[in-house]
Design a protein around this motif. Structure first.
Motif, mmCIF file in Angstrom:
data_model
loop_
_atom_site.group_PDB
_atom_site.id
_atom_site.type_symbol
_atom_site.label_atom_id
_atom_site.label_comp_id
_atom_site.label_asym_id
_atom_site.label_seq_id
_atom_site.Cartn_x
_atom_site.Cartn_y
_atom_site.Cartn_z
ATOM 1 N N ARG A 87 0.802 -1.223 0.000
ATOM 2 C CA ARG A 87 0.000 0.000 0.000
ATOM 3 C C ARG A 87 0.843 1.285 0.000
ATOM 4 N NH1 ARG A 87 -4.636 -0.791 -1.600
ATOM 5 N NH2 ARG A 87 -5.668 0.840 -0.406
ATOM 6 N N SER A 88 2.125 1.155 -0.318
ATOM 7 C CA SER A 88 2.932 2.386 -0.333
ATOM 8 C C SER A 88 2.710 3.187 -1.621
ATOM 9 C CB SER A 88 4.423 2.063 -0.148
ATOM 10 O OG SER A 88 4.866 1.149 -1.132
ATOM 11 N N GLY A 89 2.102 2.553 -2.638
ATOM 12 C CA GLY A 89 1.760 3.313 -3.848
ATOM 13 C C GLY A 89 2.429 2.822 -5.129
ATOM 14 N N LYS A 90 2.998 1.624 -5.106
ATOM 15 C CA LYS A 90 3.738 1.122 -6.273
ATOM 16 C C LYS A 90 2.839 0.992 -7.511
ATOM 17 C CE LYS A 90 5.002 -2.574 -3.903
ATOM 18 N NZ LYS A 90 4.474 -2.213 -2.566
ATOM 19 N N SER A 91 1.709 0.279 -7.353
ATOM 20 C CA SER A 91 0.817 0.091 -8.508
ATOM 21 C C SER A 91 0.249 1.427 -8.968
ATOM 22 C CB SER A 91 -0.371 -0.809 -8.156
ATOM 23 O OG SER A 91 0.061 -1.953 -7.529
ATOM 24 N N SER A 92 -0.021 2.302 -8.014
ATOM 25 C CA SER A 92 -0.602 3.601 -8.381
ATOM 26 C C SER A 92 0.349 4.360 -9.285
ATOM 27 C CB SER A 92 -0.874 4.441 -7.134
ATOM 28 O OG SER A 92 -1.655 3.727 -6.218
ATOM 29 N N HIS A 120 6.788 9.272 -0.342
ATOM 30 C CA HIS A 120 5.587 9.352 -1.176
ATOM 31 C C HIS A 120 4.324 9.706 -0.371
ATOM 32 C CE1 HIS A 120 3.336 8.651 -4.766
ATOM 33 N NE2 HIS A 120 2.648 7.658 -4.262
ATOM 34 N N LYS A 121 3.315 10.191 -1.091
ATOM 35 C CA LYS A 121 2.015 10.634 -0.544
ATOM 36 C C LYS A 121 2.177 11.925 0.249
ATOM 37 C CE LYS A 121 0.249 5.887 -0.190
ATOM 38 N NZ LYS A 121 -0.681 4.984 0.481
ATOM 39 N N SER A 162 4.025 12.757 -4.962
ATOM 40 C CA SER A 162 2.611 12.460 -4.796
ATOM 41 C C SER A 162 2.035 12.243 -6.186
ATOM 42 C CB SER A 162 1.897 13.633 -4.126
ATOM 43 O OG SER A 162 0.500 13.503 -4.325
ATOM 44 N N ILE A 163 1.048 11.361 -6.293
ATOM 45 C CA ILE A 163 0.412 11.189 -7.607
ATOM 46 C C ILE A 163 -0.653 12.260 -7.828
ATOM 47 C CG2 ILE A 163 0.845 8.716 -7.907
ATOM 48 C CD1 ILE A 163 -2.054 8.246 -6.903
ATOM 49 N N PHE A 164 -0.962 13.047 -6.787
ATOM 50 C CA PHE A 164 -2.012 14.061 -6.929
ATOM 51 C C PHE A 164 -1.485 15.400 -7.442
ATOM 52 C CE2 PHE A 164 -3.977 10.876 -4.289
ATOM 53 C CZ PHE A 164 -5.231 10.779 -4.865
ATOM 54 N N ASP A 203 0.907 14.703 -0.457
ATOM 55 C CA ASP A 203 -0.271 15.574 -0.547
ATOM 56 C C ASP A 203 -1.022 15.590 0.774
ATOM 57 O OD1 ASP A 203 -2.535 13.223 -0.997
ATOM 58 O OD2 ASP A 203 -0.598 12.761 -1.921
ATOM 59 N N GLU A 252 7.071 -3.831 -10.697
ATOM 60 C CA GLU A 252 6.688 -3.631 -9.306
ATOM 61 C C GLU A 252 6.911 -4.935 -8.556
ATOM 62 O OE1 GLU A 252 2.489 -3.445 -6.909
ATOM 63 O OE2 GLU A 252 2.532 -2.962 -9.055
ATOM 64 N N THR A 261 -6.883 5.196 -8.394
ATOM 65 C CA THR A 261 -5.947 4.233 -7.812
ATOM 66 C C THR A 261 -6.449 3.687 -6.475
ATOM 67 O OG1 THR A 261 -4.672 5.937 -6.655
ATOM 68 C CG2 THR A 261 -3.966 5.370 -8.873
ATOM 69 N N LEU A 262 -7.449 4.376 -5.904
ATOM 70 C CA LEU A 262 -8.054 3.913 -4.651
ATOM 71 C C LEU A 262 -8.549 2.485 -4.770
ATOM 72 C CD1 LEU A 262 -10.354 6.765 -3.327
ATOM 73 C CD2 LEU A 262 -8.684 5.426 -2.020
HETATM 74 P P1 GDP Z 1 0.972 -0.865 -3.566
HETATM 75 O O1 GDP Z 1 0.473 -1.945 -2.681
HETATM 76 O O2 GDP Z 1 2.333 -0.396 -3.132
HETATM 77 O O3 GDP Z 1 0.951 -1.193 -5.026
HETATM 78 O O4 GDP Z 1 0.029 0.404 -3.321
HETATM 79 P P2 GDP Z 1 -1.174 0.930 -4.234
HETATM 80 O O5 GDP Z 1 -0.634 1.532 -5.485
HETATM 81 O O6 GDP Z 1 -2.203 -0.129 -4.357
HETATM 82 O O7 GDP Z 1 -1.713 2.156 -3.364
HETATM 83 C C1 GDP Z 1 -2.264 2.011 -2.084
HETATM 84 C C2 GDP Z 1 -3.146 3.178 -1.782
HETATM 85 O O8 GDP Z 1 -2.381 4.372 -1.721
HETATM 86 C C3 GDP Z 1 -4.239 3.421 -2.827
HETATM 87 O O9 GDP Z 1 -5.446 3.626 -2.134
HETATM 88 C C4 GDP Z 1 -3.799 4.678 -3.541
HETATM 89 O O10 GDP Z 1 -4.907 5.468 -3.967
HETATM 90 C C5 GDP Z 1 -3.023 5.400 -2.460
HETATM 91 N N1 GDP Z 1 -1.993 6.298 -3.004
HETATM 92 C C6 GDP Z 1 -1.038 6.030 -3.922
HETATM 93 N N2 GDP Z 1 -0.294 7.108 -4.172
HETATM 94 C C7 GDP Z 1 -0.779 8.111 -3.381
HETATM 95 C C8 GDP Z 1 -0.414 9.493 -3.181
HETATM 96 O O11 GDP Z 1 0.510 10.047 -3.783
HETATM 97 N N3 GDP Z 1 -1.141 10.170 -2.249
HETATM 98 C C9 GDP Z 1 -2.177 9.615 -1.554
HETATM 99 N N4 GDP Z 1 -2.829 10.374 -0.688
HETATM 100 N N5 GDP Z 1 -2.542 8.324 -1.735
HETATM 101 C C10 GDP Z 1 -1.862 7.592 -2.639
#
Ligand code: GDP
Length: 324
Positions: free
Chosen positions: A19-24, A124-125, A165-167, A127, A62, A38-39
């Motif tokens: 959930r750190s944002g890799k796929s996003s 990351h994140k 941030s992706i935002f 925002d 990833e 990406t949620l």
């Molecule tokens: P993974 O498990 O590392 O692949 O993580 P995901 O890509 O599935 O992201 C996990 C959650 O983090 C999702 O709900 C995304 O919407 C959220 N997320 C990803 N990037 C960001 C960001 O830059 N800011 C915020 N606030 N949330 C993010």
């Protein structure tokens, strides 16, 4: 830092906690997914790859968090020998200090086995956080990582840190810089853009990969995110116009003459218009690359002829550079 001399196209590996944002990041950059979508991304359990087809193929893989970088199935020469960069993501909105030991372990693994690979940490994140909190956390992470590397006897290991941030466009800015470390043509492109800026009184010039909005090179002047943001908007405009009129240059880079024998250069010139205080010049350079420039203060439309001329020279040089 010198670019990583590896065979084949740029390959980037994303790592970090679940959930750190890799796929996003992969989806926002490679598949133009809207950040809010990406949620709903499902968790991934295997090594997943996505790519951008630009002047060369750029691959993002990833690695799910439960698989360590050193695991025998993953740590094969096929997977790692051609890798250019590893990015470790830290979710700054989560309990981030507990994730540092696995980050350090991964960095040590790559330093030992693939010392020339670029290792970067994305805080990351960012925002929705106050600048004070964000900067403080960023400083703390950086300091701790550097302390750990010193304790491990490798204080000289160069790790790059980015706040992303992706935002907003910070993830594109960071990814552009990471990609540039993997492009052998970078010094030549930078020199061309720097010369263009001084010849035409430009404040800033970016060479974009049109499809992804990552910039492949910029001039050597100071770069601020604001300039990148202004220019990135014009890439959208190029994409729209491209969709309407198509690409007018032949693959080999020579300008095609139309029926009247006139050069079709006009089609690739998109705009020269005022954006706030400054004029912006936007023009498609090759099928995959676009040049977007912010003109210096006091610039006027009558400079356009000089700019068109200099940009044509740059265009020919860019085509040559990528041919080599
Ligand atoms: P993974 O498990 O590392 O692949 O993580 P995901 O890509 O599935 O992201 C996990 C959650 O983090 C999702 O709900 C995304 O919407 C959220 N997320 C990803 N990037 C960001 C960001 O830059 N800011 C915020 N606030 N949330 C993010």
């Amino acid at each position: 830092r010198p670019y990583v001399r590896r065979k084949g196209h740029p390959k980037i590996l994303l790592m970090g906690q679940r959930r750190s944002g890799k796929s996003s990041i992969q989806n926002v950059i490679c598949n133009k997914m809207a950040p809010a979508e990406t949620l709903y991304l499902e968790s991934t359990n295997t090594l997943q790859t996505a790519s951008i087809n630009s002047f060369t193929e750029i691959t993002f893989s990833e690695l799910p968090s439960h698989i360590p970088a050193s695991s025998p199935e993953i740590a094969t020469p096929q997977n790692y020998a051609s890798l250019g960069a590893v990015l470790w993501l830290i979710d700054i909105q989560d309990e981030y200090l507990s994730t540092l030991p696995s980050l350090i372990q991964t960095a040590l693994f790559f330093h030992t086995h693939y010392p020339r690979l670029h290792f970067s940490v994305l805080v990351h994140k960012t925002d929705g956080l106050s600048p004070e909190y964000r900067n403080e956390a960023y400083r703390e992470i950086r300091q701790r990582v550097q302390d750990e590397l010193s304790d491990a006897g490798i204080p000289e290991y160069e790790i790059a840190f980015y706040q992303t941030s992706i935002f907003d466009l910070s993830i594109f800015d960071a990814m552009s810089k990471i990609l540039q470390g993997l492009i052998p043509q970078l010094p030549a492109l930078e020199a061309l853009l720097t010369r263009l800026c001084s010849a035409c009184g430009m404040q800033k010039a970016y060479l974009f990969d049109t499809a992804s909005k990552l910039y492949v090179a910029t001039d050597s002047g100071p770069a601020v995110l604001k300039d990148y943001e202004v220019c990135a908007d014009y890439v959208d405009l190029i994409v729209d116009i491209k969709a309407l009129y198509g690409w007018q240059l032949e693959a080999k880079g020579r300008r095609k003459s139309d029926e009247n024998g006139e050069e079709n250069i006009g089609e690739s010139v998109v705009t020269f218009e005022k954006s706030g205080e400054a004029y912006v010049y936007a023009r498609e350079i090759t099928e995959h690359l676009s040049l977007i420039c912010i003109m210096g203060k006091g610039s006027t439309p009558d400079k356009r002829v000089l700019i068109d001329y200099n940009v044509s020279l740059l265009q020919d040089a860019v085509v040559e550079i990528f041919k080599m």
